[in-house]
Write a protein that holds these residues in place. Sequence first.
Motif, short mmCIF file in Angstrom:
data_model
loop_
_atom_site.label_atom_id
_atom_site.label_comp_id
_atom_site.label_asym_id
_atom_site.label_seq_id
_atom_site.Cartn_x
_atom_site.Cartn_y
_atom_site.Cartn_z
N ASN A 4 0.83 -1.20 0.00
CA ASN A 4 0.00 0.00 0.00
C ASN A 4 0.87 1.25 0.00
N ASP A 33 -7.66 7.33 -10.62
CA ASP A 33 -7.98 5.93 -10.33
C ASP A 33 -6.86 5.05 -10.87
N ILE A 72 -8.51 5.01 -5.54
CA ILE A 72 -9.78 5.37 -6.17
C ILE A 72 -10.10 6.82 -5.84
N GLU A 77 -7.86 8.42 -3.43
CA GLU A 77 -7.84 7.87 -2.07
C GLU A 77 -7.33 6.43 -2.10
N TYR A 103 -7.51 2.85 -1.14
CA TYR A 103 -8.56 1.96 -0.66
C TYR A 103 -7.94 0.75 0.02
N ARG A 104 -8.30 0.55 1.29
CA ARG A 104 -7.67 -0.51 2.08
C ARG A 104 -8.62 -1.66 2.37
N SER A 114 -11.06 3.06 5.58
CA SER A 114 -11.43 1.67 5.44
C SER A 114 -12.39 1.50 4.28
N ALA A 115 -13.10 2.54 3.93
CA ALA A 115 -13.91 2.54 2.72
C ALA A 115 -13.77 3.90 2.08
N VAL A 116 -13.88 3.97 0.78
CA VAL A 116 -13.78 5.22 0.06
C VAL A 116 -15.17 5.63 -0.38
N ARG A 117 -15.53 6.86 -0.08
CA ARG A 117 -16.84 7.35 -0.48
C ARG A 117 -16.69 8.23 -1.71
N TRP A 173 -23.29 3.38 -0.74
CA TRP A 173 -22.47 2.27 -0.21
C TRP A 173 -23.31 1.49 0.79
#
Length: 353
Positions: free
Chosen positions: A123, A140, A156, A159, A161-162, A344-347, A353
């Motif tokens: 990462n 992206d 993405i 950001e 994304y993990r 932990s999530a990309v918005r 989502w």
Amino acid sequence: MASSREHTARNRHRGLVIGVDIGGSKVAAGVVTPGGSILARSRAETPDRSKSPEIVEDTIAGIVAELRRDYPVRAVGVGAAGFVDEQRATVLFAPHLSWREEPLRESLRTRLHLPVVVENDANAAAWAEARVGAGRGAADTVVVNLGTGIGGAVVIGGELYRGRHGMAGEFGHMTVVPGGLRCECGNRGCWEQYASGNAVTREARELAAADSPMARGLLSAAAGTPSRITGGLVSELARSGDMACVELLEEAGDWLGTGLANLAAAFDPELFVIGGGVSQSGELLLGPARRAFRRALTGRGYRPEPGVVPAELGNQAGLIGAADLARDALPRRRQGRRQSRIGSAVRIPGRRW
């Protein structure tokens, strides 16, 4: 009043962070500027993996202390090969070190008295390539690292994304051949069994061990001993025109392109960045990969095609990325804490989502 030289020096040192890249045999660290330049480097051998986690952490603390003597450092970012939890604090499992549920962030903060961020090494390297390397300017990006295995990461909308548990990007363990070769992970047919450095080395050694006339150049270069053949040797001979080695890289490139087509179907990136030791073979690998990618791409001919380019930062990507991620987690003086790029999530605006 401060001189212009003093002012320049202060600006140069503003926002300096130490990035640390931990491998199975070494700890590399550097003082990194906000622009991704490395002002100073240091390196130490990683203590034997059978030794306690504390010994490895003492090694990290020692190398950081050495670099801090000459630079006003604000934080430390650590890239570790293994699973890192979503809080970027605990190494859940490191295959090459004795870390199991190891609270690395707290252990290092106690030793260093500085803010610490822990990140998976793939990462960290991917983030560096996306921000200041081959992926700069692309929103992206999927970064694929070809080494002993295959790792990578996804950026993405700018950001990193993990995934929900911090474990996204384990591309090497996608199944591409059901019932295929056994992987170290325990499954069969994983992508890294066909497109990684280990895959190239295995195929070359098998060809040489079979005493194939095609392998005469390989055997000669390895002093007649197949076990001395490495992926680096295959790349070197391929660049000099050895046809067996050219074919070995073409085969790995075919598998690489097929896997990239699967990732394109999942993520639809603007760009693929290919890093790691095997990627240093250049177009001998990437040319066949692009051709296989185009053949396997879903909707080919009726959709934009992501680019496939080599990484730019080489072995320094991990520590540059770790440093930048640690800097990003620091509070901003004028605007308070900014939201970290690593969620932990990309918005994405407009998407539910």
